[in-house]
Write a protein that holds these residues in place. Structure first.
Motif, PDB file in Angstrom:
ATOM      1  N   LYS A 102       6.421  -5.483  -4.612  1.00 12.27           N
ATOM      2  CA  LYS A 102       5.128  -5.307  -5.288  1.00 12.27           C
ATOM      3  C   LYS A 102       4.777  -6.535  -6.129  1.00 12.27           C
ATOM      4  O   LYS A 102       3.620  -6.955  -6.186  1.00 12.27           O
TER       5      LYS A 102
ATOM      6  N   ASN B  18       2.521   1.602  -3.508  1.00  9.36           N
ATOM      7  CA  ASN B  18       1.543   2.083  -4.486  1.00  9.36           C
ATOM      8  C   ASN B  18       1.218   3.561  -4.272  1.00  9.36           C
ATOM      9  O   ASN B  18       0.993   4.312  -5.239  1.00  9.36           O
ATOM     10  N   TYR B  19       1.178   3.978  -3.007  1.00  8.77           N
ATOM     11  CA  TYR B  19       0.881   5.388  -2.705  1.00  8.77           C
ATOM     12  C   TYR B  19       1.989   6.293  -3.248  1.00  8.77           C
ATOM     13  O   TYR B  19       1.725   7.350  -3.846  1.00  8.77           O
TER      14      TYR B  19
ATOM     15  N   GLU C 193       0.836  -1.206   0.000  1.00  3.82           N
ATOM     16  CA  GLU C 193       0.000   0.000   0.000  1.00  3.82           C
ATOM     17  C   GLU C 193       0.871   1.257   0.000  1.00  3.82           C
ATOM     18  O   GLU C 193       0.589   2.228  -0.724  1.00  3.82           O
TER      19      GLU C 193
ATOM     20  N   ILE D 222       4.113   5.565  -5.709  1.00  2.00           N
ATOM     21  CA  ILE D 222       4.095   5.525  -7.182  1.00  2.00           C
ATOM     22  C   ILE D 222       2.964   6.397  -7.725  1.00  2.00           C
ATOM     23  O   ILE D 222       3.151   7.144  -8.704  1.00  2.00           O
ATOM     24  N   SER D 223       1.803   6.340  -7.114  1.00  2.00           N
ATOM     25  CA  SER D 223       0.644   7.099  -7.588  1.00  2.00           C
ATOM     26  C   SER D 223       0.852   8.603  -7.440  1.00  2.00           C
ATOM     27  O   SER D 223       0.391   9.393  -8.276  1.00  2.00           O
ATOM     28  N   ASN D 224       1.524   9.012  -6.368  1.00  2.00           N
ATOM     29  CA  ASN D 224       1.642  10.441  -6.082  1.00  2.00           C
ATOM     30  C   ASN D 224       2.938  11.069  -6.603  1.00  2.00           C
ATOM     31  O   ASN D 224       2.953  12.243  -6.987  1.00  2.00           O
TER      32      ASN D 224
END
Length: 314
Positions: free
Chosen positions: A275, A252-253, A249, A255-257
């Motif tokens: 991952k 992913n946070y 989590e 990478i997303s931001n």
């Protein structure tokens, strides 16, 4: 057949070669499940009443082998149970009854019924073998033991506090810790530890039952051990999964931001490996890196990623 009945059936076959031991066992039987009857002519009789057939047969054998007194066992249905029975045998002859009472020291010189509750100043249980026989007789008369597959519980029901205290002292003589509790007008001596019950069976010389109980204890011990192992492994798996989910989590946070390049190169590598391998252990993750990394090194890098995600979340 219950485990308690098995033990008593085994003890029924144990007839001591020594007369003093047979007398000690008879003394306990009469004390625990017997009564003395005195008629209008001052003639004595002894009556033993029990709900266990093995106990009645044992008393009959002891009376014959020790005093050559022949008795008959009468049976009647128990008024309080549809399936239970009461077994009774009586020494009716005055001279024979007096012989038994005098030998077991249950009558004094004045002809009064009297029992010696001492364990040190008591000729009936002076010898170690006689103490064992007395405990055996007390159990045959008023004892029970639960099925060791279900629970550990041994008890002997006494009709007086002095008798229960005497039994506790006798057990203490063999380093067995017996407890006492008042129950429905009686005093119950009980043992709840498996080891203590095994020791009592040894004292009473119920060796077959002892081995059966020891086998149960070993199997229970093994079962408990493996249950603990499984529970421990399950807890570890749950902990590993929860940690892995949290780490992914965070990755992913980030990478997303900010994108994967926001992380330093070394952290990028472990982030992508984690991952793609959510079920892998830290050791397995380390082996996937080039060059390989130890468990503590992997843990350190993943902690850094989690801290970066935490900082980004504010």
């Amino acid at each position: 057949m219950s485990f308690s009945s098995k033990v008593k059936k085994e003890l029924e076959q144990h007839i001591s070669n020594a007369a003093h031991c047979r007398i000690a066992e008879l003394a306990a039987l009469i004390s625990m499940c017997g009564s003395v009857i005195i008629d209008e002519n001052n003639h004595y009789a002894i009556r033993l009443r029990t709900e266990t057939e093995s106990t009645a047969r044992k008393a009959k054998t002891l009376l014959w082998k020790t005093f050559h007194i022949a008795t008959e066992i009468t049976t009647r249905n128990n008024a309080y149970s549809r399936i239970g029975k009461t077994y009774t045998l009586t020494v009716k002859d005055n001279q024979e009854a007096m012989k038994v009472l005098q030998a077991t020291k249950l009558i004094n010189e004045a002809g009064e019924i009297e029992e010696n509750f001492s364990i040190t100043n008591n000729i009936v249980i002076m010898k170690d073998c006689c103490k064992r026989a007395f405990i055996r007789g007390a159990f045959m008369a008023a004892g029970s033991i639960s099925d060791p597959n279900k629970s550990y519980h041994f008890e002997i029901k006494c009709n007086s506090k002095k008798k229960s205290e005497q039994l506790i002292k006798l057990l203490k003589n063999y380093n067995i810790d017996g407890k006492m509790v008042a129950r429905k007008g009686n005093y119950v001596v009980y043992i709840k530890e498996g080891e203590g019950i095994v020791d009592v069976l040894n004292v009473m010389e119920a060796h077959v039952s002892l081995m059966e109980m020891e086998n149960v204890r070993i199997l229970k011990g093994m079962s408990n051990y493996y249950n603990r192992q499984v529970n421990c492994e399950t807890a570890n798996i749950k902990k590993t999964v929860a940690t892995s989910v949290r780490q992914i989590e965070d990755i992913n946070y980030i990478i997303s931001n900010r994108g994967i390049t926001y992380l330093p190169e070394k952290l990028q590598e472990i982030a992508l490996v984690r991952k793609d391998n959510p079920d892998a252990s830290l050791q397995e993750l380390g082996e996937m890196l080039d060059p390989p990394l130890g468990k503590s090194g992997v843990n350190h890098r993943l902690r850094k990623i989690c801290q970066i995600a935490k900082d980004l979340r504010g």
